[in-house]
Design an enzyme around this catalytic site. Sequence first.
Site, short mmCIF file in Angstrom:
data_model
loop_
_atom_site.label_atom_id
_atom_site.label_comp_id
_atom_site.label_asym_id
_atom_site.label_seq_id
_atom_site.Cartn_x
_atom_site.Cartn_y
_atom_site.Cartn_z
CB ALA A 1 -0.75 0.14 1.34
CG ASP A 2 2.98 4.93 -1.68
OD1 ASP A 2 4.20 4.24 -1.16
OD2 ASP A 2 2.55 6.30 -2.12
#
Length: 205
Positions: A80-81
């Site tokens: 995730a970012d």
Amino acid sequence: MNPKIILASQSPRRRELLELAVKDFEIKVADIDEKKIEMDILKNQDGDFLAAAKKLVLELSLRKAQEIQKDNQEALVIGADTVVVLNDQILGKPMDEDDAYRMIKILSGNTHRVLTGVSIKFGNLEEQFVSVSKIKFFSWNKQMKREVRAYVASGKAMDKAGAYGIQEEAGLWVKWIKGDYNNIVGLPIAQLNKRLNKLMNKKVN
């Protein structure tokens, strides 16, 4: 089916949110050059900055998941970012306290977006999505100035995109939100939960 699940993130906020859906998982941090990936994508954007930002968070989340999957072939890996977008600029993690103060001040009175890209790798299966939330901060005033100075001095701003965590004192500056609150914290867990279930069903079938 109970595969080993790995979260490719050191964020304590993401860990806490993932615990709502997954009770047993490991944390591993991917070593990727995030700055280079960001520069490559943004320098080639064709004028649609929001589209480029979506592409960026998807690419970063995918690279994180791929990096961890290399040594964990049987595991389900979640990357995730999260980025904060104000107009045509990305506000990443602040370089220092002055930078954190500057970021929060320019967010005040304005509407910005928080984008989180999520990539799930499970063998040869893959799921990706982007969640977008809109937030408007109250306008800058003496009270907010005092609160921001204290918040920045506490050190809490330093490890967060946009220099704030909405679940902390920064929640005092929020006028309204449209979209997923948990996405702003760092992980759109409701969407992720549905994608995890979908991916595991595919694997079984």
